[in-house]
Design an enzyme around this catalytic site. Structure first.
Site, short mmCIF file in Angstrom:
data_model
loop_
_atom_site.label_atom_id
_atom_site.label_comp_id
_atom_site.label_asym_id
_atom_site.label_seq_id
_atom_site.Cartn_x
_atom_site.Cartn_y
_atom_site.Cartn_z
N GLY A 81 3.10 -1.18 4.20
CA GLY A 81 3.11 0.23 3.86
C GLY A 81 4.51 0.67 3.47
O GLY A 81 4.96 0.48 2.34
N GLY A 82 5.21 1.25 4.43
CA GLY A 82 6.54 1.83 4.20
C GLY A 82 7.47 0.97 3.35
O GLY A 82 8.06 1.47 2.38
N GLU A 101 -4.83 -4.46 10.96
CA GLU A 101 -3.75 -3.48 11.10
C GLU A 101 -3.96 -2.69 12.39
O GLU A 101 -4.72 -1.71 12.40
CB GLU A 101 -3.75 -2.49 9.93
CG GLU A 101 -3.50 -3.11 8.59
CD GLU A 101 -2.94 -2.10 7.60
OE1 GLU A 101 -1.79 -2.28 7.19
OE2 GLU A 101 -3.63 -1.13 7.27
N HIS A 145 -9.29 1.51 5.46
CA HIS A 145 -7.97 1.74 6.06
C HIS A 145 -8.11 2.75 7.20
O HIS A 145 -8.92 3.69 7.10
CB HIS A 145 -6.98 2.26 5.01
CG HIS A 145 -5.57 2.22 5.50
ND1 HIS A 145 -5.08 3.19 6.36
CD2 HIS A 145 -4.57 1.34 5.32
CE1 HIS A 145 -3.82 2.89 6.66
NE2 HIS A 145 -3.49 1.76 6.03
N GLY A 152 3.45 2.26 10.88
CA GLY A 152 4.53 3.24 10.73
C GLY A 152 5.32 3.53 11.99
O GLY A 152 6.07 4.51 12.04
N ASN A 211 0.85 -1.19 0.00
CA ASN A 211 0.00 0.00 0.00
C ASN A 211 0.89 1.24 0.00
O ASN A 211 1.51 1.56 1.01
CB ASN A 211 -0.92 -0.02 1.23
CG ASN A 211 -1.74 1.25 1.35
OD1 ASN A 211 -1.87 2.00 0.39
ND2 ASN A 211 -2.28 1.49 2.54
N TRP A 212 0.90 1.93 -1.13
CA TRP A 212 1.81 3.07 -1.28
C TRP A 212 1.33 4.33 -0.57
O TRP A 212 2.09 5.28 -0.41
CB TRP A 212 2.03 3.35 -2.76
CG TRP A 212 3.07 2.48 -3.39
CD1 TRP A 212 3.66 1.38 -2.82
CD2 TRP A 212 3.65 2.62 -4.69
NE1 TRP A 212 4.57 0.82 -3.68
CE2 TRP A 212 4.59 1.58 -4.84
CE3 TRP A 212 3.48 3.53 -5.72
CZ2 TRP A 212 5.35 1.42 -6.01
CZ3 TRP A 212 4.23 3.37 -6.89
CH2 TRP A 212 5.16 2.33 -7.02
N LYS A 213 0.06 4.38 -0.21
CA LYS A 213 -0.49 5.60 0.41
C LYS A 213 -0.19 6.82 -0.50
O LYS A 213 -0.25 6.67 -1.72
CB LYS A 213 0.05 5.77 1.84
CG LYS A 213 -0.14 4.49 2.66
CD LYS A 213 0.20 4.61 4.11
CE LYS A 213 0.12 3.23 4.78
NZ LYS A 213 0.44 3.23 6.20
N SER A 225 4.06 -2.08 10.25
CA SER A 225 5.51 -2.15 10.42
C SER A 225 6.14 -3.49 10.01
O SER A 225 7.15 -3.91 10.59
CB SER A 225 5.89 -1.83 11.88
OG SER A 225 5.55 -0.50 12.19
P1 13P Z 1 3.52 0.38 7.57
O1 13P Z 1 3.96 -0.93 6.97
O2 13P Z 1 4.27 1.55 7.03
O3 13P Z 1 3.47 0.32 9.06
O4 13P Z 1 2.00 0.63 7.08
C1 13P Z 1 1.05 -0.35 7.23
C2 13P Z 1 -0.18 0.07 6.52
O5 13P Z 1 -0.90 0.95 6.96
C3 13P Z 1 -0.49 -0.58 5.25
O6 13P Z 1 -1.79 -0.30 4.85
#
Ligand code: 13P
Length: 246
Positions: free
Chosen positions: A228-229, A164, A96, A170, A7-9, A207
């Site tokens: 995410g990250g 999540e 989300h 994050g 998920n690139w956000k 994370s």
């Molecule tokens: P991180 O992997 O950056 O913690 O983000 C998780 C997330 O929200 C994926 O949708």
């Protein structure tokens, strides 16, 4: 089937397709490739070009959200499931925590899930408690209330649930193995009660990286990861897959 979803956000411009190309070339040649699926959810602006490019390739493209109406309406800046599907996305995230914190209610989420499924998008439905709820031992009741959005009439084969915990997103903080096992079993139990004894896939997100994935792989109940990250770097994302199957 396991899932690795990136998920690139709010990240990415057209040339960021190179990240996905690298992930795709690893995935296409990986000896374990039949065991899992890779989905990347770039921002709306990149869905069409990415979907076209990866159409006959291994990686699938999804969107990060969709509006709670089906096709067209007079809602400025809204993007419907129909519009998302028409540019080639196969999946959409729904619920989300970023969007819940901006006002997504259970009622809105129910419409999102329903219209996404109706338009042939598979839904990755995100749930998770925040830090206060966790500290007040409300995790199970919060999750149960969030899962209520899902109904038996929805096709469970087109739904994936992603757990999540908000406090983990994050932050580098992750639940303990025991905690996560208990919560995943609980989520599957609630899902089984909705979907006639069969649970959709349940993923973990928060994370996840190439190191801690080794701990998660011991929990067989976890069917994959929402990342995410680490999904913004082809190397970090590929490391997660490699270490999971190592
Ligand atoms: P991180 O992997 O950056 O913690 O983000 C998780 C997330 O929200 C994926 O949708």
């Amino acid at each position: 089937m396991r899932y690795f979803i990136g998920n690139w956000k709010m990240f990415g411009v057209p040339k960021s397709i190179n990240i996905v190309k690298k992930i795709n070339s690893f995935y296409s040649k990986d000896k374990n490739r039949k065991k899992y699926r890779v989905i990347i959810t770039p921002p709306f602006t990149l869905i069409e070009t990415f979907s076209k490019y990866f159409k006959n390739k291994s990686v699938c493209i999804g969107s990060q959200n969709c509006y709670q109406k089906e096709q067209f309406s007079s809602n400025t800046a809204a993007i419907s499931p129909y519009m998302i599907r028409s540019v080639g996305a196969k999946y959409t995230l729904v619920g989300h925590s970023d969007n819940r914190s901006e006002g997504d209610t259970n009622e809105m989420l129910k419409n999102k899930v329903q219209f996404a499924l109706k338009n042939n998008l598979k839904v990755v439905f995100c749930i998770g408690e925040n830090k206060t709820e966790k500290n007040n031992k409300k995790t199970f009741s919060v999750l149960k209330n969030q899962i209520k959005v899902l109904e038996r009439k929805f096709n469970k084969n087109n739904i994936i649930v992603a757990y999540e915990p908000i406090w983990s997103i994050g932050t580098g903080k992750i639940p303990s193995k025991n905690e996560l096992l208990k919560i995943t079993i609980f989520i599957k139990k609630v899902l089984k009660s909705i979907f006639n004894k069969k649970s959709p896939a349940v993923l973990y997100g928060g994370s996840v990286d190439g190191n801690n994935v080794k701990m998660f792989k011991d929990i067989r109940e976890i069917d994959g990861f929402l990342i995410g990250g680490a999904s913004k770097s082809s190397k970090k994302f590929i490391d997660i897959i490699k270490n999971y199957y190592r």
